[in-house]
Motif scaffolding. Structure first.
Motif, PDB file in Angstrom:
ATOM      1  N   PRO A 145      36.109 -97.335 -10.636  1.00 28.00           N
ATOM      2  CA  PRO A 145      35.548 -98.343  -9.729  1.00 28.00           C
ATOM      3  C   PRO A 145      34.843 -99.447 -10.505  1.00 28.00           C
ATOM      4  CG  PRO A 145      35.027 -96.126  -8.995  1.00 28.00           C
ATOM      5  CD  PRO A 145      35.621 -95.995 -10.367  1.00 28.00           C
ATOM      6  N   LEU A 146      34.862-100.650  -9.957  1.00 31.62           N
ATOM      7  CA  LEU A 146      34.158-101.754 -10.588  1.00 31.62           C
ATOM      8  C   LEU A 146      32.654-101.536 -10.480  1.00 31.62           C
ATOM      9  CD1 LEU A 146      36.363-104.671  -9.302  1.00 31.62           C
ATOM     10  CD2 LEU A 146      36.177-103.878 -11.646  1.00 31.62           C
ATOM     11  N   SER A 147      31.915-102.102 -11.405  1.00 30.62           N
ATOM     12  CA  SER A 147      30.480-101.867 -11.456  1.00 30.62           C
ATOM     13  C   SER A 147      29.762-102.567 -10.311  1.00 30.62           C
ATOM     14  CB  SER A 147      29.923-102.370 -12.784  1.00 30.62           C
ATOM     15  OG  SER A 147      29.932-103.787 -12.817  1.00 30.62           O
ATOM     16  N   PRO A 148      28.655-101.996  -9.826  1.00 27.45           N
ATOM     17  CA  PRO A 148      27.842-102.677  -8.814  1.00 27.45           C
ATOM     18  C   PRO A 148      27.355-104.040  -9.296  1.00 27.45           C
ATOM     19  CG  PRO A 148      27.209-100.367  -8.987  1.00 27.45           C
ATOM     20  CD  PRO A 148      28.156-100.638 -10.121  1.00 27.45           C
ATOM     21  N   ALA A 149      27.107-104.172 -10.604  1.00 31.72           N
ATOM     22  CA  ALA A 149      26.638-105.454 -11.138  1.00 31.72           C
ATOM     23  C   ALA A 149      27.691-106.540 -10.971  1.00 31.72           C
ATOM     24  CB  ALA A 149      26.271-105.302 -12.612  1.00 31.72           C
ATOM     25  N   LEU A 150      28.969-106.197 -11.197  1.00 33.32           N
ATOM     26  CA  LEU A 150      30.035-107.178 -11.024  1.00 33.32           C
ATOM     27  C   LEU A 150      30.202-107.538  -9.555  1.00 33.32           C
ATOM     28  CD1 LEU A 150      32.293-108.895 -12.171  1.00 33.32           C
ATOM     29  CD2 LEU A 150      33.800-106.903 -12.049  1.00 33.32           C
TER      30      LEU A 150
ATOM     31  N   VAL B 152      36.194-110.916  -2.943  1.00 34.30           N
ATOM     32  CA  VAL B 152      35.127-110.805  -1.952  1.00 34.30           C
ATOM     33  C   VAL B 152      35.699-111.220  -0.604  1.00 34.30           C
ATOM     34  CG1 VAL B 152      32.806-111.485  -1.277  1.00 34.30           C
ATOM     35  CG2 VAL B 152      33.399-111.332  -3.703  1.00 34.30           C
ATOM     36  N   VAL B 153      35.825-110.260   0.301  1.00 30.45           N
ATOM     37  CA  VAL B 153      36.284-110.502   1.667  1.00 30.45           C
ATOM     38  C   VAL B 153      35.059-110.452   2.572  1.00 30.45           C
ATOM     39  CG1 VAL B 153      38.582-109.571   1.203  1.00 30.45           C
ATOM     40  CG2 VAL B 153      36.786-108.045   2.012  1.00 30.45           C
ATOM     41  N   PRO B 154      35.178-110.834   3.857  1.00 24.46           N
ATOM     42  CA  PRO B 154      33.991-110.872   4.712  1.00 24.46           C
ATOM     43  C   PRO B 154      33.195-109.573   4.755  1.00 24.46           C
ATOM     44  CG  PRO B 154      35.759-112.067   5.762  1.00 24.46           C
ATOM     45  CD  PRO B 154      36.346-111.448   4.527  1.00 24.46           C
ATOM     46  N   GLU B 155      33.872-108.432   4.559  1.00 22.32           N
ATOM     47  CA  GLU B 155      33.151-107.151   4.585  1.00 22.32           C
ATOM     48  C   GLU B 155      32.431-106.844   3.283  1.00 22.32           C
ATOM     49  OE1 GLU B 155      36.197-107.200   7.660  1.00 22.32           O
ATOM     50  OE2 GLU B 155      36.245-107.605   5.521  1.00 22.32           O
ATOM     51  N   GLY B 156      32.759-107.569   2.219  1.00 28.22           N
ATOM     52  CA  GLY B 156      32.120-107.312   0.936  1.00 28.22           C
ATOM     53  C   GLY B 156      33.113-107.360  -0.207  1.00 28.22           C
ATOM     54  N   ALA B 157      32.699-106.859  -1.367  1.00 29.80           N
ATOM     55  CA  ALA B 157      33.536-106.884  -2.563  1.00 29.80           C
ATOM     56  C   ALA B 157      34.508-105.709  -2.550  1.00 29.80           C
ATOM     57  CB  ALA B 157      32.661-106.827  -3.812  1.00 29.80           C
ATOM     58  N   VAL B 158      35.771-105.979  -2.885  1.00 30.76           N
ATOM     59  CA  VAL B 158      36.788-104.928  -2.956  1.00 30.76           C
ATOM     60  C   VAL B 158      37.513-105.027  -4.290  1.00 30.76           C
ATOM     61  CG1 VAL B 158      37.141-104.792  -0.463  1.00 30.76           C
ATOM     62  CG2 VAL B 158      38.522-106.380  -1.811  1.00 30.76           C
ATOM     63  N   ARG B 159      37.884-103.877  -4.815  1.00 31.01           N
ATOM     64  CA  ARG B 159      38.636-103.847  -6.069  1.00 31.01           C
ATOM     65  C   ARG B 159      40.073-104.263  -5.801  1.00 31.01           C
ATOM     66  NH1 ARG B 159      41.011 -99.942  -9.720  1.00 31.01           N
ATOM     67  NH2 ARG B 159      40.911 -98.312  -8.152  1.00 31.01           N
ATOM     68  N   VAL B 160      40.633-105.082  -6.685  1.00 29.49           N
ATOM     69  CA  VAL B 160      41.996-105.570  -6.502  1.00 29.49           C
ATOM     70  C   VAL B 160      42.798-105.335  -7.776  1.00 29.49           C
ATOM     71  CG1 VAL B 160      41.222-107.379  -4.910  1.00 29.49           C
ATOM     72  CG2 VAL B 160      41.549-107.934  -7.328  1.00 29.49           C
TER      73      VAL B 160
ATOM     74  N   ASP C 238      37.982-111.804 -12.283  1.00 32.15           N
ATOM     75  CA  ASP C 238      38.502-110.798 -13.200  1.00 32.15           C
ATOM     76  C   ASP C 238      37.387-109.828 -13.582  1.00 32.15           C
ATOM     77  OD1 ASP C 238      36.949-112.064 -15.172  1.00 32.15           O
ATOM     78  OD2 ASP C 238      38.665-113.036 -16.140  1.00 32.15           O
ATOM     79  N   ALA C 239      37.697-108.880 -14.456  1.00 36.64           N
ATOM     80  CA  ALA C 239      36.723-107.846 -14.816  1.00 36.64           C
ATOM     81  C   ALA C 239      35.535-108.400 -15.585  1.00 36.64           C
ATOM     82  CB  ALA C 239      37.412-106.752 -15.632  1.00 36.64           C
ATOM     83  N   ASN C 240      35.636-109.650 -16.060  1.00 37.47           N
ATOM     84  CA  ASN C 240      34.521-110.297 -16.755  1.00 37.47           C
ATOM     85  C   ASN C 240      33.693-111.184 -15.832  1.00 37.47           C
ATOM     86  OD1 ASN C 240      35.171-109.243 -19.386  1.00 37.47           O
ATOM     87  ND2 ASN C 240      36.881-110.699 -19.443  1.00 37.47           N
ATOM     88  N   GLY C 241      34.037-111.198 -14.534  1.00 37.08           N
ATOM     89  CA  GLY C 241      33.288-112.004 -13.581  1.00 37.08           C
ATOM     90  C   GLY C 241      33.690-113.462 -13.539  1.00 37.08           C
ATOM     91  N   LEU C 242      34.834-113.810 -14.135  1.00 37.38           N
ATOM     92  CA  LEU C 242      35.317-115.188 -14.133  1.00 37.38           C
ATOM     93  C   LEU C 242      36.267-115.406 -12.958  1.00 37.38           C
ATOM     94  CD1 LEU C 242      36.009-115.640 -17.952  1.00 37.38           C
ATOM     95  CD2 LEU C 242      34.000-116.395 -16.654  1.00 37.38           C
TER      96      LEU C 242
END
Length: 319
Positions: A26-31, A127-135, A174-178
């Motif tokens: 899973p992606l980090s909460p910080a990202l 980021v969709v209206p419900e929140g962040a989702v991993r893609v 992306d995984a670096n937040g860009l």
């Protein structure tokens, strides 16, 4: 620079990229927090009309033309955990199909997204209206056409699971937040009647590529309303004899150097032209101010034509 629908058709098969499928941790909460701080949900009253991503510290935001039309038609608020302000449409970019939104009142020190220089296949976050989702960023540089004028632009394919039926303007990081994309269309949308128990339905969605995204941001932020998309003013397509020039706009860089309707394009730069896609990819690789070199044929006679690449003429038009 137009391609027929047959030339840009994409055949896609959806797959799951949920956190339970073992593709990646899973992606980090910080990202997720980083992405959500830079994303706005656009609401007209209680209705979600789209999303936007902040692109400067003054609160300017990028969204799709479809979402921008809703913003232009009535009072729309862009909001996240720290921002809630009315937005208006400042400028549009019909080449990329994107628009710049401006806050109705000053927003100081807003966190904003930095653009990635390129996108690669891998795991990211939307980021969709419900929140962040991993893609899953599953394919990049897919041939495609975007915007109201159907201008050639490579596309990025994104696959994920979500219950939202409104992903218009959803940013992809992306995984670096860009920032690597802005979702504008989906091949498969969630079924609103689907059960709320278990995995969400799979979604396949698309964004313009990172180069088009960077050109769009530069266009929308240009103080002189200049486009940063390349343009020479020819429309072309495949024929039984090869790639033929269907029309030449006037005035345009192409008309200024004498390119003519009916001429066949045999070479574009260093490549031998086999299809209209070859020409589109070559022109897309150039920047305004560079030179496009073609070998064209008419009645069996070939000649070399050098065309100064100009700027697309429809920058900054209003909705």
């Amino acid at each position: 620079m137009l391609l027929s629908a047959a030339k840009i058709a994409l055949v896609l098969v959806s797959v799951s990229v949920s956190g339970q499928d073992g593709l990646a941790p899973p992606l980090s909460p910080a990202l997720a927090q980083h992405a959500q701080q830079r994303t706005l949900v656009l609401r007209a009253g209680e209705e979600v009309v789209g999303e936007a991503v902040l692109i400067d510290s003054n609160g300017s935001a990028l969204t799709t033309l479809e979402a921008a039309k809703r913003v232009a038609s009535g009072a729309v608020v862009g909001e996240n955990a720290s921002i809630s302000v009315a937005y208006t449409v400042r400028r549009t970019d019909p080449v990329s199909g994107l628009a710049l939104l401006a806050p109705a009142q000053a927003v100081q020190g807003a966190p904003y997204a930095a653009l990635a220089s390129s996108a690669t296949q891998g795991i990211g976050l939307a980021v969709v209206p419900e929140g962040a989702v991993r893609v899953g960023i599953t394919r990049v540089n897919l041939p495609g056409a975007v915007g109201p004028n159907r201008v050639y632009s490579p596309l990025t394919e994104v696959r994920f699971e979500a219950r939202s039926s409104n992903i218009n303007g959803a940013p992809v990081f992306d995984a670096n937040g860009l920032l690597v994309g802005i979702l504008s269309s989906a091949l498969e949308s969630p079924n609103p009647a689907a059960t709320e128990i278990g995995p969400a339905p799979p979604v396949v969605a698309f964004s313009v590529g990172t180069k088009t995204l960077a050109r769009a941001v530069a266009t929308l932020q240009d103080r002189n309303n200049l486009s940063h998309h390349p343009y020479i003013g020819v429309r072309y397509g495949d024929s039984t004899q090869g790639v033929v020039i269907l029309s030449v706009s006037a005035p345009s860089p192409a008309s200024a150097v004498g390119l003519k309707e009916g001429e066949l394009i045999r070479r574009a730069g260093q490549r031998v032209v086999d299809s209209a896609l070859d020409v589109a990819e070559y022109l897309y690789s150039l920047e305004p101010g560079e030179m496009a070199v073609f070998s064209v044929e008419s009645r069996g006679i070939q000649r070399t034509v050098i065309v100064p690449v100009g700027r697309y003429p429809a920058a900054g038009q209003a909705l």
